[in-house]
Design a protein around this motif. Structure first.
Motif, PDB file in Angstrom:
ATOM      1  N   THR A 136       9.292  -0.332 -23.102  1.00  0.00           N
ATOM      2  CA  THR A 136       9.997   0.620 -23.953  1.00  0.00           C
ATOM      3  C   THR A 136      11.015   1.341 -23.095  1.00  0.00           C
ATOM      4  N   ARG A 137      12.228   1.444 -23.586  1.00  0.00           N
ATOM      5  CA  ARG A 137      13.283   2.184 -22.907  1.00  0.00           C
ATOM      6  C   ARG A 137      13.762   3.284 -23.845  1.00  0.00           C
ATOM      7  N   PHE A 138      14.143   4.389 -23.253  1.00  0.00           N
ATOM      8  CA  PHE A 138      14.698   5.516 -23.998  1.00  0.00           C
ATOM      9  C   PHE A 138      16.164   5.610 -23.610  1.00  0.00           C
TER      10      PHE A 138
ATOM     11  N   GLU B 190      10.633   9.422 -22.023  1.00  0.00           N
ATOM     12  CA  GLU B 190      11.293  10.219 -23.057  1.00  0.00           C
ATOM     13  C   GLU B 190      11.706  11.590 -22.534  1.00  0.00           C
TER      14      GLU B 190
ATOM     15  N   TYR C 232      17.467   7.440 -28.613  1.00  0.00           N
ATOM     16  CA  TYR C 232      16.704   6.429 -29.336  1.00  0.00           C
ATOM     17  C   TYR C 232      15.790   5.656 -28.401  1.00  0.00           C
ATOM     18  N   ARG C 233      14.802   5.029 -29.030  1.00  0.00           N
ATOM     19  CA  ARG C 233      13.809   4.227 -28.304  1.00  0.00           C
ATOM     20  C   ARG C 233      14.016   2.774 -28.704  1.00  0.00           C
TER      21      ARG C 233
ATOM     22  N   ARG D 284      12.293  -1.222 -27.847  1.00  0.00           N
ATOM     23  CA  ARG D 284      11.213  -1.974 -27.208  1.00  0.00           C
ATOM     24  C   ARG D 284      11.638  -3.435 -27.137  1.00  0.00           C
TER      25      ARG D 284
ATOM     26  N   ILE E 255      15.260   8.954 -32.256  1.00  0.00           N
ATOM     27  CA  ILE E 255      14.263   9.999 -31.987  1.00  0.00           C
ATOM     28  C   ILE E 255      14.867  11.369 -32.246  1.00  0.00           C
TER      29      ILE E 255
END
Length: 86
Positions: free
Chosen positions: A14-16, A39, A59-60, A62, A76
């Motif tokens: 997961t990257r933010f 985050e 935003y997130r 995956r 987000i």
């Protein structure tokens, strides 16, 4: 003679991401993007970019970096004017 079997390890991460937007000639455009692993770090980056941008989206996303397959971004938080994330 034995046959060797290769195992493929696939992992998702997961990257933010923080995407800044600015106006050029009256048109809202994406400018700078920053990628974070956490985050909390992305929220700090959002504050920094918001001071000099028309808008900022956090935003997130995956995906699997080795294969290059990424899911759709999930918004987000936002501040100011932003464009839709595709």
């Amino acid at each position: 003679m034995g046959v060797l079997k290769a195992e493929v390890v696939v992992f998702a991460v997961t990257r933010f991401c923080v995407q800044a937007f600015g106006r050029r000639g009256g048109t809202l455009m994406p400018t700078e993007v920053r990628e974070c692993y956490f985050e909390e770090d992305a929220r700090r980056e959002m504050k920094v970019l918001a001071r000099r941008s028309s808008g900022v989206a956090l935003y997130r996303v995956r995906g699997e970096p080795l294969s290059g397959l990424w899911g759709r971004p999930r918004l987000i938080a936002r501040q100011g004017e932003i464009l839709a994330l595709d």
